[in-house]
Design a protein around this motif. Structure first.
Motif, mmCIF file in Angstrom:
data_model
loop_
_atom_site.group_PDB
_atom_site.id
_atom_site.type_symbol
_atom_site.label_atom_id
_atom_site.label_comp_id
_atom_site.label_asym_id
_atom_site.label_seq_id
_atom_site.Cartn_x
_atom_site.Cartn_y
_atom_site.Cartn_z
ATOM 1 N N GLY A 1 0.812 -1.218 0.000
ATOM 2 C CA GLY A 1 0.000 0.000 0.000
ATOM 3 C C GLY A 1 0.845 1.267 0.000
ATOM 4 N N ARG A 2 0.175 2.407 -0.024
ATOM 5 C CA ARG A 2 0.881 3.706 -0.056
ATOM 6 C C ARG A 2 1.743 3.889 1.191
ATOM 7 N N MET A 3 1.158 3.720 2.375
ATOM 8 C CA MET A 3 1.930 3.920 3.606
ATOM 9 C C MET A 3 2.883 2.757 3.856
ATOM 10 N N GLY A 4 2.384 1.510 3.705
ATOM 11 C CA GLY A 4 3.221 0.342 3.961
ATOM 12 C C GLY A 4 4.464 0.334 3.082
ATOM 13 N N VAL B 1 3.444 -8.376 4.671
ATOM 14 C CA VAL B 1 2.158 -9.082 4.661
ATOM 15 C C VAL B 1 1.214 -8.256 3.805
ATOM 16 N N ASP B 2 0.705 -8.854 2.740
ATOM 17 C CA ASP B 2 -0.256 -8.137 1.904
ATOM 18 C C ASP B 2 -0.834 -9.103 0.875
ATOM 19 N N PRO B 3 -2.157 -9.287 0.888
ATOM 20 C CA PRO B 3 -2.746 -10.220 -0.081
ATOM 21 C C PRO B 3 -2.678 -9.699 -1.518
ATOM 22 N N HIS B 4 -2.403 -8.402 -1.685
ATOM 23 C CA HIS B 4 -2.372 -7.828 -3.030
ATOM 24 C C HIS B 4 -0.965 -7.454 -3.486
ATOM 25 N N ALA B 5 0.055 -8.019 -2.824
ATOM 26 C CA ALA B 5 1.430 -7.664 -3.186
ATOM 27 C C ALA B 5 1.851 -8.368 -4.480
ATOM 28 N N VAL C 1 0.801 0.514 15.155
ATOM 29 C CA VAL C 1 -0.390 0.551 14.311
ATOM 30 C C VAL C 1 -0.704 1.973 13.863
ATOM 31 N N GLY C 2 -0.805 2.139 12.539
ATOM 32 C CA GLY C 2 -1.223 3.428 11.998
ATOM 33 C C GLY C 2 -2.601 3.368 11.390
ATOM 34 N N THR C 3 -3.095 2.159 11.148
ATOM 35 C CA THR C 3 -4.421 2.003 10.540
ATOM 36 C C THR C 3 -5.472 2.578 11.471
ATOM 37 N N TYR D 1 -0.598 2.571 19.172
ATOM 38 C CA TYR D 1 -1.428 3.118 18.093
ATOM 39 C C TYR D 1 -1.252 4.623 18.063
ATOM 40 N N ALA D 2 -0.932 5.147 16.886
ATOM 41 C CA ALA D 2 -0.848 6.602 16.730
ATOM 42 C C ALA D 2 -1.825 7.019 15.639
ATOM 43 N N PRO D 3 -2.832 7.831 15.980
ATOM 44 C CA PRO D 3 -3.735 8.300 14.931
ATOM 45 C C PRO D 3 -3.007 9.155 13.908
ATOM 46 N N ASN D 4 -1.859 9.713 14.310
ATOM 47 C CA ASN D 4 -1.047 10.482 13.353
ATOM 48 C C ASN D 4 0.424 10.384 13.754
ATOM 49 N N PHE D 5 1.265 9.990 12.811
ATOM 50 C CA PHE D 5 2.688 9.794 13.100
ATOM 51 C C PHE D 5 3.536 11.019 12.782
ATOM 52 N N THR D 6 2.939 12.133 12.350
ATOM 53 C CA THR D 6 3.757 13.323 12.091
ATOM 54 C C THR D 6 3.902 14.135 13.380
ATOM 55 N N ASN E 1 -8.585 8.821 -2.078
ATOM 56 C CA ASN E 1 -8.625 7.370 -1.864
ATOM 57 C C ASN E 1 -8.786 6.988 -0.401
ATOM 58 N N LYS E 2 -8.895 7.978 0.469
ATOM 59 C CA LYS E 2 -9.031 7.655 1.897
ATOM 60 C C LYS E 2 -10.351 6.925 2.130
ATOM 61 N N LYS E 3 -10.271 5.809 2.886
ATOM 62 C CA LYS E 3 -11.443 4.934 3.003
ATOM 63 C C LYS E 3 -12.344 5.286 4.177
HETATM 64 P P1 NAD Z 1 -3.647 1.601 0.957
HETATM 65 O O1 NAD Z 1 -5.032 1.212 0.503
HETATM 66 O O2 NAD Z 1 -2.722 2.250 -0.020
HETATM 67 O O3 NAD Z 1 -2.881 0.313 1.543
HETATM 68 C C1 NAD Z 1 -3.495 -0.674 2.324
HETATM 69 C C2 NAD Z 1 -2.826 -2.001 1.990
HETATM 70 O O4 NAD Z 1 -3.300 -2.995 2.914
HETATM 71 C C3 NAD Z 1 -3.149 -2.511 0.578
HETATM 72 O O5 NAD Z 1 -1.955 -2.786 -0.137
HETATM 73 C C4 NAD Z 1 -3.938 -3.787 0.835
HETATM 74 O O6 NAD Z 1 -3.724 -4.793 -0.142
HETATM 75 C C5 NAD Z 1 -3.379 -4.204 2.192
HETATM 76 N N1 NAD Z 1 -4.195 -5.196 2.899
HETATM 77 C C6 NAD Z 1 -5.520 -5.434 2.790
HETATM 78 N N2 NAD Z 1 -5.874 -6.444 3.595
HETATM 79 C C7 NAD Z 1 -4.746 -6.846 4.225
HETATM 80 C C8 NAD Z 1 -4.469 -7.860 5.189
HETATM 81 N N3 NAD Z 1 -5.431 -8.661 5.668
HETATM 82 N N4 NAD Z 1 -3.183 -7.993 5.638
HETATM 83 C C9 NAD Z 1 -2.207 -7.200 5.163
HETATM 84 N N5 NAD Z 1 -2.418 -6.232 4.240
HETATM 85 C C10 NAD Z 1 -3.666 -6.062 3.790
HETATM 86 O O7 NAD Z 1 -3.881 2.533 2.232
HETATM 87 P P2 NAD Z 1 -2.863 3.630 2.847
HETATM 88 O O8 NAD Z 1 -3.136 4.960 2.240
HETATM 89 O O9 NAD Z 1 -1.490 3.079 2.830
HETATM 90 O O10 NAD Z 1 -3.417 3.719 4.348
HETATM 91 C C11 NAD Z 1 -3.435 2.564 5.186
HETATM 92 C C12 NAD Z 1 -4.073 2.923 6.529
HETATM 93 O O11 NAD Z 1 -3.211 3.822 7.226
HETATM 94 C C13 NAD Z 1 -5.438 3.623 6.447
HETATM 95 O O12 NAD Z 1 -6.266 3.166 7.502
HETATM 96 C C14 NAD Z 1 -5.083 5.083 6.677
HETATM 97 O O13 NAD Z 1 -6.151 5.814 7.234
HETATM 98 C C15 NAD Z 1 -3.966 4.934 7.674
HETATM 99 N N6 NAD Z 1 -3.044 6.078 7.768
HETATM 100 C C16 NAD Z 1 -2.618 6.393 9.018
HETATM 101 C C17 NAD Z 1 -1.684 7.395 9.188
HETATM 102 C C18 NAD Z 1 -1.201 7.704 10.573
HETATM 103 O O14 NAD Z 1 -0.344 8.614 10.733
HETATM 104 N N7 NAD Z 1 -1.683 7.000 11.596
HETATM 105 C C19 NAD Z 1 -1.190 8.101 8.083
HETATM 106 C C20 NAD Z 1 -1.636 7.750 6.813
HETATM 107 C C21 NAD Z 1 -2.562 6.719 6.664
#
Ligand code: NAD
Length: 256
Positions: A11-14, A33-37, A86-88, A111-116, A145-147
């Motif tokens: 994903g974008r952040m990962g 770990v990523d089912p779509h990697a 955890v950032g999710t 868990y950090a709601p924001n890491f900046t 694209n934010k979910k």
């Molecule tokens: P993204 O959609 O680009 O990436 C998410 C990834 O997770 C995808 O590649 C997807 O395939 C993968 N995924 C789905 N199911 C999975 C599973 N069971 N195991 C492992 N991977 C799996 O999203 P993003 O923009 O990278 O954001 C990810 C999360 O981080 C969002 O919840 C977003 O709100 C959060 N976020 C938090 C911060 C923070 O500072 N806390 C900052 C930015 C984004």
């Protein structure tokens, strides 16, 4: 060497976390770990956290996945004593507490709601201002694209403002003033604080907190223009969880 597993590595952040961990001299990517990697990476990638726990050896799991999968990931990793960063967003405080209770002693769920650092300071400034202003509203701006809406940062900011003003609700006109057909115009109420979510091309993550009092307003704003802004906080979390246990919420706990 701290061995790190990155959930959501495609994903974008990962993907940005993978690059930051690889560039740090005191840690390494043990697996993704990523089912779509796709392919093309130098570390093993598993389809689930369960498979990663069975097939790789790591100290810390970093999770930037999706609101609907993060809980399942933590339910697998924490009972096995893996520290989690955890950032999710999307997990309630109650859910986080319950998940942390699954872990053996010595394990940390961070868990950090924001890491900046800027957003953490923005929240601290909002907390400091809240008792002095009768009105406060949160406006948050994110990419298309934010979910989830509102953002985890906006929810946390609203909670902090509400706590700082002792639960006192806003005196500004509320939902009853919304005209028919335009419900929601006054935003979502999070602990009595109106929160407005903008989704648009051009943004990564921004937030403005607007305070109002008699004849004056105060705005506190933070803009994150690049995902690199989160990486120092994520690396700080990875380095810090080994020394802590239980649930830790907010990067401010490690920014001393
Ligand atoms: P993204 O959609 O680009 O990436 C998410 C990834 O997770 C995808 O590649 C997807 O395939 C993968 N995924 C789905 N199911 C999975 C599973 N069971 N195991 C492992 N991977 C799996 O999203 P993003 O923009 O990278 O954001 C990810 C999360 O981080 C969002 O919840 C977003 O709100 C959060 N976020 C938090 C911060 C923070 O500072 N806390 C900052 C930015 C984004």
């Amino acid at each position: 060497m701290i061995r790190v597993a990155v959930a959501g590595c495609a994903g974008r952040m990962g993907g940005t976390v993978v690059g930051a961990v690889e560039a740090a001299s005191d840690m390494e990517v043990a697996c993704g770990v990523d089912p779509h990697a796709g392919g093309g990476v130098s570390f093993p990638v598993f389809r689930s956290v369960r498979e990663a726990l069975d097939g790789a050896d790591f100290d810390v799991l970093v999770d930037f996945t999706q609101p609907d999968v993060v809980e399942g990931n933590l339910r697998e990793a924490l009972p096995e004593g893996v520290d989690c960063v955890v950032g999710t967003t999307g997990l309630s405080t109650g859910a986080l507490e319950e998940l942390a209770s699954l872990a053996p002693a010595g394990t940390c769920l961070f868990y950090a709601p924001n890491f900046t650092t800027g957003a953490v300071l923005m929240m601290e400034f909002a907390k400091a201002a809240a008792p002095y202003f009768p009105e406060a509203e949160v406006l948050e701006f994110h990419h298309c694209n934010k979910k989830d809406a509102p953002s985890g940062t906006a929810v946390r900011t609203a909670q902090l403002i509400s706590e700082a003003r002792g639960g006192r609700a806003s005196e500004a006109p509320g939902r009853e003033t919304e005209v028919a057909g335009a419900e929601g115009a006054r935003g979502a109420l999070v602990e009595g604080v109106p929160v407005h979510s903008v989704r648009s091309m051009g943004y990564v993550a921004s937030q403005e907190v607007v305070f109002g009092s008699f004849g004056q307003t105060l705005s506190v704003r933070h803009d994150s223009w690049d995902r690199a802004s989160y990486m120092p906080g994520v690396l700080l979390g990875i380095r810090s969880v080994g020394e802590r246990e239980g649930l830790v919420v907010g990067l401010e706990n490690f920014m001393k």
